[in-house]
Design an enzyme around this catalytic site. Structure first.
Site, PDB file in Angstrom:
ATOM      1  N   HIS A  99       7.826  48.077   3.126  1.00 43.19           N
ATOM      2  CA  HIS A  99       9.048  48.510   3.822  1.00 43.19           C
ATOM      3  C   HIS A  99       8.673  49.448   4.954  1.00 43.19           C
ATOM      4  CE1 HIS A  99       8.290  51.169   0.399  1.00 43.19           C
ATOM      5  NE2 HIS A  99       8.768  52.170   1.136  1.00 43.19           N
ATOM      6  N   HIS A 101      10.205  52.456   7.139  1.00 45.06           N
ATOM      7  CA  HIS A 101      11.293  53.433   7.251  1.00 45.06           C
ATOM      8  C   HIS A 101      11.668  53.589   8.718  1.00 45.06           C
ATOM      9  CE1 HIS A 101      11.054  55.413   3.179  1.00 45.06           C
ATOM     10  NE2 HIS A 101       9.813  54.974   3.235  1.00 45.06           N
TER      11      HIS A 101
HETATM   12  P1  AMP Z   1       8.462  55.016  -0.150  1.00 49.08           P
HETATM   13  O1  AMP Z   1       8.433  56.342  -0.847  1.00 49.08           O
HETATM   14  O2  AMP Z   1       7.884  54.998   1.220  1.00 49.08           O
HETATM   15  O3  AMP Z   1       7.883  53.918  -1.044  1.00 49.08           O
HETATM   16  O4  AMP Z   1       9.986  54.675   0.060  1.00 49.08           O
HETATM   17  C1  AMP Z   1      10.794  54.076  -0.903  1.00 49.08           C
HETATM   18  C2  AMP Z   1      12.211  54.347  -0.508  1.00 49.08           C
HETATM   19  O5  AMP Z   1      13.049  53.430  -1.191  1.00 49.08           O
HETATM   20  C3  AMP Z   1      12.702  55.751  -0.854  1.00 49.08           C
HETATM   21  O6  AMP Z   1      13.025  56.435   0.346  1.00 49.08           O
HETATM   22  C4  AMP Z   1      13.927  55.490  -1.726  1.00 49.08           C
HETATM   23  O7  AMP Z   1      14.995  56.363  -1.445  1.00 49.08           O
HETATM   24  C5  AMP Z   1      14.284  54.067  -1.380  1.00 49.08           C
HETATM   25  N1  AMP Z   1      14.976  53.315  -2.418  1.00 49.08           N
HETATM   26  C6  AMP Z   1      14.628  53.221  -3.728  1.00 49.08           C
HETATM   27  N2  AMP Z   1      15.521  52.426  -4.373  1.00 49.08           N
HETATM   28  C7  AMP Z   1      16.427  52.010  -3.458  1.00 49.08           C
HETATM   29  C8  AMP Z   1      17.590  51.180  -3.501  1.00 49.08           C
HETATM   30  N3  AMP Z   1      17.997  50.605  -4.631  1.00 49.08           N
HETATM   31  N4  AMP Z   1      18.289  50.978  -2.360  1.00 49.08           N
HETATM   32  C9  AMP Z   1      17.897  51.566  -1.214  1.00 49.08           C
HETATM   33  N5  AMP Z   1      16.809  52.348  -1.097  1.00 49.08           N
HETATM   34  C10 AMP Z   1      16.078  52.580  -2.203  1.00 49.08           C
END
Ligand code: AMP
Ligand code: ZN
Length: 136
Positions: A99, A101
């Site tokens: 993903h 950001h």
């Molecule tokens: P990372 O820490 O870079 O792996 O980012 C993962 C991101 O996914 C975090 O910022 C979470 O807030 C986000 N996240 C986790 N579960 C969900 C969800 N169900 N819908 C939207 N965002 C999510």
């Protein structure tokens, strides 16, 4: 992948606030909203992170980054944006489906701290490291 939360979002099994979708990618609001409009851009195919992707799959993903980023900028009237992809736990990755950001920035005091600690340049060392990466 069956136990991947982002695969479940892509499959429509759990809800998300979607902002962009095409055959290859999906963008939806991050539930944590580090700043208003904080969005995640993901490939529909499951990859652990960018380090697992090939140039073609990464091209499809990144081709849409400016498209989604500009839509966010227009909608939020932000002044700038940080575009980040964390790879592996040591880098802060918590969800193991690639993903990107897209974090709109409104001021330097926003809830996003990227502390790059700068060092005095050591040109011999730079040349050495560059050579190692070039030859890897
Ligand atoms: P990372 O820490 O870079 O792996 O980012 C993962 C991101 O996914 C975090 O910022 C979470 O807030 C986000 N996240 C986790 N579960 C969900 C969800 N169900 N819908 C939207 N965002 C999510
Ligand atoms: Zn997945």
């Amino acid at each position: 992948m069956s136990d991947c939360i982002f695969c479940k979002i892509i499959a429509g099994e759990i809800p998300a606030s979607k902002v962009y979708e095409d055959d290859q990618v999906l963008a939806f609001l991050d539930i944590s909203q580090v700043t208003p409009g904080h969005t995640l851009l993901v490939p529909k195919e499951h990859y652990r992170n960018l380090l697992e992707m090939d140039p073609n799959s990464a091209s499809c993903l990144f081709a849409q980054a400016p498209v989604v980023a500009k839509k966010i900028m227009v909608a939020t009237k932000a002044s700038g944006m940080n575009i980040i992809s964390n790879c592996e736990e040591v880098a802060g990755q918590t969800v193991f489906h690639t993903h990107v950001h897209l974090v709109p920035r409104y001021s330097a005091d926003d809830d996003l701290k990227l502390d790059f600690i700068a060092h005095e340049p050591d040109f011999d060392k730079l040349a050495q490291v560059a050579e190692t990466i070039k030859n890897a």
